[in-house]
Design an enzyme around this catalytic site. Structure first.
Site, short mmCIF file in Angstrom:
data_model
loop_
_atom_site.label_atom_id
_atom_site.label_comp_id
_atom_site.label_asym_id
_atom_site.label_seq_id
_atom_site.Cartn_x
_atom_site.Cartn_y
_atom_site.Cartn_z
N ARG A 153 0.86 -1.18 0.00
CA ARG A 153 0.00 0.00 0.00
C ARG A 153 0.89 1.23 0.00
NH1 ARG A 153 -2.01 -3.55 3.98
NH2 ARG A 153 -4.13 -4.34 3.55
N LYS A 177 -2.17 -2.41 8.00
CA LYS A 177 -3.31 -1.94 8.77
C LYS A 177 -3.39 -2.67 10.11
CE LYS A 177 -6.21 -0.69 4.82
NZ LYS A 177 -7.50 -0.93 4.11
N HIS A 253 -2.84 2.58 -5.84
CA HIS A 253 -3.53 1.32 -5.65
C HIS A 253 -3.62 0.53 -6.96
CE1 HIS A 253 -4.98 -0.19 -1.89
NE2 HIS A 253 -6.01 -0.78 -2.45
N ARG A 256 -0.89 -1.89 -6.94
CA ARG A 256 -1.19 -3.00 -6.02
C ARG A 256 -2.16 -3.98 -6.67
NH1 ARG A 256 -1.30 -4.53 -0.48
NH2 ARG A 256 -3.38 -4.98 0.36
N HIS A 279 -3.92 -9.11 3.50
CA HIS A 279 -5.36 -9.14 3.74
C HIS A 279 -5.67 -10.02 4.94
CE1 HIS A 279 -6.35 -8.07 -0.72
NE2 HIS A 279 -6.12 -7.00 0.02
N TYR A 288 -9.80 -10.59 -6.78
CA TYR A 288 -8.83 -10.58 -7.86
C TYR A 288 -8.99 -11.79 -8.78
CZ TYR A 288 -6.53 -6.83 -5.36
OH TYR A 288 -6.28 -5.65 -4.73
#
Length: 309
Positions: A153, A177, A253, A256, A279, A288
């Site tokens: 990110r 995150k 993004h 990514r 994730h 994806y």
């Protein structure tokens, strides 16, 4: 509201950007309750929650209608606030319990073709007027190679420290995150570009700053910001003549998304891609796989002699 936001910061580890969005959502909600004469959260009923969320989608004189994704985020903030108030004894019931937020449409991530990514990366190093070997040109190439080579990110890239890198092993520790960290490999092209930046350009810029440990620096020797990284990418994309689907500008993004899509196209397992992207749930990564299936359909439609009736 302050107690709830503190809870999100300490217990949930939400990012500063997410917290800022939640704060704006809740300030608007509490202002709506105040105008309606609601004294506190204990006096809120389900109808008032539903009316507020409907107004977000419809808009009013002071606010344009929110997109479904933004309205869903606002609904999440409101519901979280009421759950917190119930748990802390500030209310006797949760009026938002049965209120369902709008469901965002399932959109496929936008990804660049492999040849377009190559063109973007080759262009990045030639954007500085002084030539390909100028410090900022080396930084720009290293940054974009890093983003595509790791799937990081943008916040993870600008937050990376020199000590997080192991150029010899070709790995970097990314801080994602919720305070989660992950060790990911860096591709050979990215290693070469990052090494060139660290050895031939970063020391001179770092000497002009205050000794920041950040890998990527701005022209004054300070840590590169998210906005600064976005500008680097936008300039490179414009120079390379790139857009996504002929309309939307390339964003950090996008790289990514391209990273994940190209890995899956190359045969990578979705669970491995989940770990690489950081994730928390494989469900997030599975979107994806829809991209790669769509690509298979395109190839089939153009290549199979009986694909079209």
């Amino acid at each position: 509201m302050r107690g709830y936001l503190d809870h999100l910061t300490v217990e949930r580890g939400l990012s500063a950007n997410t917290l800022s969005s939640y704060r704006r959502d809740l300030e608007r909600y509490l202002a709506t309750l105040a105008v309606a004469g609601v004294p506190d959260l204990a006096a809120v009923g389900p109808g008032q929650v539903e009316a507020h969320l409907a107004r977000l989608r419809a808009g009013d004189e002071e606010h344009p209608p929110l997109a479904v994704s933004s309205a869903a985020r606002a609904a999440s903030a409101v519901r979280g606030l009421h759950r917190f108030a119930l748990r802390e004894g500030l209310a006797g019931a949760d009026p938002s319990r049965d209120v369902r937020p709008p469901t965002p449409p399932r959109r496929l991530p936008r990804a660049l073709p492999v040849d377009a990514v190559a063109r973007l990366l080759e262009t990045a190093g030639s954007l500085t007027a002084a030539g390909d070997q100028a410090p900022l040109a080396l930084r720009d190439r290293a940054l974009l190679e890093f983003l595509y080579g790791t799937g990081a990110r943008i916040s993870e890239a600008v937050g990376a420290a020199v000590d997080d890198l192991d150029v010899g092993e070709g790995t970097v520790l990314l801080r994602g995150k919720g305070g989660r960290t992950r060790l990911v490999p860096i591709g050979g092209y990215a290693v070469e570009a990052v090494r060139a930046w660290l050895v031939r350009a970063r020391p001179a810029l770092a000497a002009a700053g205050r000794g920041t440990p950040a890998v990527f620096l701005n022209a004054r020797g300070g840590p590169l910001t998210r906005q600064g990284a976005w500008t680097i990418l936008r300039r490179a994309a414009e120079r390379a003549g790139l857009s996504v689907d002929g309309a939307q500008a390339v964003s950090p993004h996008t790289l990514r998304h391209s990273y994940a899509t190209h890995l899956l196209d190359g045969g990578a397992d979705v669970r491995v891609v989940q770990e690489l992207l950081g994730h928390a749930s494989v469900t997030t990564t599975q979107v994806y796989t829809l991209v790669t299936v769509e690509r298979l359909r395109e190839v089939y439609a153009t290549a199979h002699p009986r694909a079209r009736g």
